[in-house]
Design a protein around this motif. Sequence first.
Motif, PDB file in Angstrom:
ATOM      1  N   ASN A   1      24.994 -34.536 -45.801  1.00 12.19           N
ATOM      2  CA  ASN A   1      26.101 -33.772 -45.236  1.00 12.19           C
ATOM      3  C   ASN A   1      25.742 -32.949 -44.005  1.00 12.19           C
ATOM      4  O   ASN A   1      26.423 -33.046 -42.990  1.00 12.19           O
ATOM      5  CB  ASN A   1      26.687 -32.849 -46.304  1.00 12.19           C
ATOM      6  N   PRO A   2      24.670 -32.135 -44.040  1.00 14.68           N
ATOM      7  CA  PRO A   2      24.492 -31.186 -42.924  1.00 14.68           C
ATOM      8  C   PRO A   2      24.051 -31.852 -41.633  1.00 14.68           C
ATOM      9  O   PRO A   2      23.511 -32.956 -41.646  1.00 14.68           O
ATOM     10  CB  PRO A   2      23.412 -30.228 -43.438  1.00 14.68           C
TER      11      PRO A   2
ATOM     12  N   LEU B   1      35.235 -36.310 -40.309  1.00 15.28           N
ATOM     13  CA  LEU B   1      36.223 -36.867 -39.376  1.00 15.28           C
ATOM     14  C   LEU B   1      35.588 -37.153 -38.012  1.00 15.28           C
ATOM     15  O   LEU B   1      35.884 -38.156 -37.375  1.00 15.28           O
ATOM     16  CB  LEU B   1      37.400 -35.890 -39.229  1.00 15.28           C
ATOM     17  N   PHE B   2      34.703 -36.262 -37.584  1.00 13.77           N
ATOM     18  CA  PHE B   2      34.101 -36.422 -36.258  1.00 13.77           C
ATOM     19  C   PHE B   2      32.633 -36.860 -36.356  1.00 13.77           C
ATOM     20  O   PHE B   2      31.832 -36.556 -35.468  1.00 13.77           O
ATOM     21  CB  PHE B   2      34.208 -35.110 -35.479  1.00 13.77           C
TER      22      PHE B   2
ATOM     23  N   LEU C   1      29.923 -36.612 -33.367  1.00 18.05           N
ATOM     24  CA  LEU C   1      28.916 -35.556 -33.579  1.00 18.05           C
ATOM     25  C   LEU C   1      27.499 -36.117 -33.526  1.00 18.05           C
ATOM     26  O   LEU C   1      26.551 -35.411 -33.168  1.00 18.05           O
ATOM     27  CB  LEU C   1      29.139 -34.879 -34.942  1.00 18.05           C
TER      28      LEU C   1
ATOM     29  N   LEU D   1      35.787 -31.934 -42.026  1.00 14.83           N
ATOM     30  CA  LEU D   1      35.830 -31.819 -40.561  1.00 14.83           C
ATOM     31  C   LEU D   1      34.651 -32.567 -39.933  1.00 14.83           C
ATOM     32  O   LEU D   1      34.831 -33.332 -38.980  1.00 14.83           O
ATOM     33  CB  LEU D   1      35.794 -30.340 -40.158  1.00 14.83           C
ATOM     34  N   THR D   2      33.469 -32.358 -40.469  1.00 15.73           N
ATOM     35  CA  THR D   2      32.318 -33.054 -39.869  1.00 15.73           C
ATOM     36  C   THR D   2      32.363 -34.543 -40.196  1.00 15.73           C
ATOM     37  O   THR D   2      31.821 -35.349 -39.450  1.00 15.73           O
ATOM     38  CB  THR D   2      30.968 -32.460 -40.327  1.00 15.73           C
TER      39      THR D   2
ATOM     40  N   SER E   1      31.786 -32.075 -45.825  1.00 19.95           N
ATOM     41  CA  SER E   1      32.764 -31.318 -45.045  1.00 19.95           C
ATOM     42  C   SER E   1      33.701 -32.318 -44.362  1.00 19.95           C
ATOM     43  O   SER E   1      33.254 -33.167 -43.597  1.00 19.95           O
ATOM     44  CB  SER E   1      32.028 -30.483 -43.997  1.00 19.95           C
TER      45      SER E   1
ATOM     46  N   LEU F   1      30.945 -39.695 -36.103  1.00 21.37           N
ATOM     47  CA  LEU F   1      30.343 -40.537 -35.059  1.00 21.37           C
ATOM     48  C   LEU F   1      30.175 -39.774 -33.734  1.00 21.37           C
ATOM     49  O   LEU F   1      29.076 -39.764 -33.158  1.00 21.37           O
ATOM     50  CB  LEU F   1      31.167 -41.816 -34.872  1.00 21.37           C
TER      51      LEU F   1
END
Lengths: 426, 391
Positions: A298-299, A234-235, A239, A231-232, A229, A237
């Motif tokens: 990923n998750p 990009l963020f 997250l 979006l995840t 994903s 670190l």
Amino acid sequence: MVADDRRRSRLTVAFRLLLAIPHLVWVVFWTLGALLGAVVGWFAALATGRLPQGLHRFLAAYVRYVTHLHAYLYLAANPYPGFAGDPGYPVDLEIDGPERQSRWKTVFRLVLALPALLVMSALLGWPSAGGGSQQQQQDGEWTAGGTAAGVAVLVAFLAWFAILARGRMPQGFRDLVAYALRYGAQTSAYVLLLTDRYPSTDPFEPPPPEPTPSRPIRIVIEEDEGRRSRLTVLFRLPLAFPHLVWLALWTVLAVVVAVLNWLATLVAGRSPRTFHRFLARYLRYGVHVYAFLTLAANPYPGFTGDPFRYPVDLEVDGPARQNRWITGFRWILDLPAWLVSLSLTGLLVVVAILGWFASLVTGRMPVGLRNAAAFVIRYWAQTSGYGLLVLTDRYPYSGPSERRVEPEPVERPPGAPEPGAGLAPA
Amino acid sequence: MLAAAAAWVVLALLLWRSRVPSDLTLPALDERDFFTAAQLREAHAYERVVRLLLLGSLLTTLIVLVLYARHGARFLRESAAGPIGSGMLLAMLGLALVWLSLLPFGLLELWWQRRHGLSEAAYSDLVVGGWLALGGEFVGLSLAILIVMGFARLLPRFWWIPGAAVFVGIYALGAFVYPYLGAGERLEDPTLLAAADRLEREDRLPDIRIDVATVSTETTAPNAEAAGMGPSRRIILWDTILDGRFDDDQVIVVLAHELGHHASEHIPKGVAWYALFAFPGAWLIARATRRRGGMRQPAAVPLALLVFVGLQMVALPAFAAIGRHMEAEADWVALETTGDPDAARELFEGFSTSLLADPDPPAWTKAFTETHPTILERIAMVEAWEARRGR
């Protein structure tokens, strides 16, 4: 190709660096010739779309020779190499003949090669990086010098002692150096225009030259075709921050339990089940967090280290009998593995950063990068499980690829996904 | 319900009590009497763009969160965590999307500030630093979700009562420890320290530590703050207020103002105000998310984010009014303890020119964003104080 029986002559190992001096002089001249040849080859490949046969043969021999020399220096092979780069050395390369190459890839070859050169520097190091490491040691600080000089240098340094003691190269060390040499050779071949196929970081391909025994701490990867994903990614670190905070808190408790576990194992010869279960869960959670952070998975992971719930998972066998002598000196015995693990962290960082850019642009994590990250995380888990947590007395396996793992049937919680295939094909 | 509302009103009235005389009438002033046409022109031009950016960012935040409330639950597929971990992920992604959508506004505002010499921060600091700072915010947000969803799983209908109580406790703890987290250095100016001692005696306050925070590498804006409660009480002066633009008398007014906050117990009162809004706010979130299964379900988190931010926007005028009320009280205390209206007037005029603040902004801006009285109101209070003292 690795056709090596791991037996080493102690005498040649003891003086390996000195024996290599003639080669080190010769390789300087050959490198100058190869660079000149590469410049000529660049114009030729641009004009004709392929490298001329003679030049290809010359550069292929150079890449093969450098690989032989490094295999000799890094103790991945025993015999003294020839000076001509002829095939037949125990650690050797197969190089296809000249093929049609994309002119666009040829024009921008050096730029395109930068990520591969970064990975190569983490594995084999740069001359300047080695100098930096020396400087740090002169200042009285011991940092991850192996990382600055490349994983292979540190492994060779440790292997030198092991061989002098046992007369054999440890299999994991040999396979790790072979992996570094393969990647270095592929990168050199790419830069020198022998091929326009990008180097593969995948440590699982090709499979190891000889089977490796199954370890009590194993990583299991669920195939996900690399989808990520954006979006995840990009963020990623930020997250991971809550997990890193939680992991740090968990580590405080785990260290206390680990010390108790060490004492209990020393007395009883076996890790108490409660301690073992807690520490295995902690280790699994660490694997989940690092897999998420480095984009190997990923998750978003859970906070409890549950088994069978994450695509990059850790299997830990139940408590088994452990040798008390090994337990008594565990932290000293673990030191070489920790050094290698620390050194591999450099590779992990490079792989994670490159994977971050690749996933952000394409929405997919290249499988080679994913597997390289999984390898480093697996080695970290085995090192922690052996040394710090005293979960097993089986030494960590530093080779990049383990033979296919056949996990024992375990009762899974309802709804838990099936674990994926083992780390490496048979 | 009525009893709760009545109790709320009573508590609010108690907190609203002030040392500013209730019959004080501020004179009507004309900004042109205090500022040149050029100063006013520049302040108006600067503030006009800032207001536009503020409106744009508020609107963008709402749009992003409305869309996220509708579609955000689809990100559940990116989670292998349990319900609470998945809720954390959804909350963090919502905040990440808001940050991303506000980034252009932030960059524009920074450009505007740099253009007017109000900031020296680098654009890369805003982007990379902001991205990294999200990590800290995500930790706080995850803790908040853990509290809310943890209680919601135990008390599906009444989680908001213990939830709000815990948040109030955390807020109070934060207000208490905040001064200890700063990296300021002690004020060493003997003149200012002597003045502070005198002011503390006037305010019947114990010795309160005064720190100087170095912010001049990032901004030129002058500022100071009162922080802490009880033994952690402290005054933090930004080094930009000690850079020579303001003379000692003016800085003493600043000190008196900040000590006025402590003398009037504004920090504990702030905690109390927070509690007054936290309970009904949590209740409203609980009500709004019921249709999505309540806060025990991670799918309700995007909607909860929208409701939370929406409530904050609705309550902006109330927050701003409370802020102005407290600041006015601190100004009054400062006038009483220093007895130096000239220094106060010059200080406020200096603020306007240093910050390019519009001395008399439009009513809607004042209602929604001004947490301090306008410059003109502050000067008017000085004049009212003088009138009362017959000066």
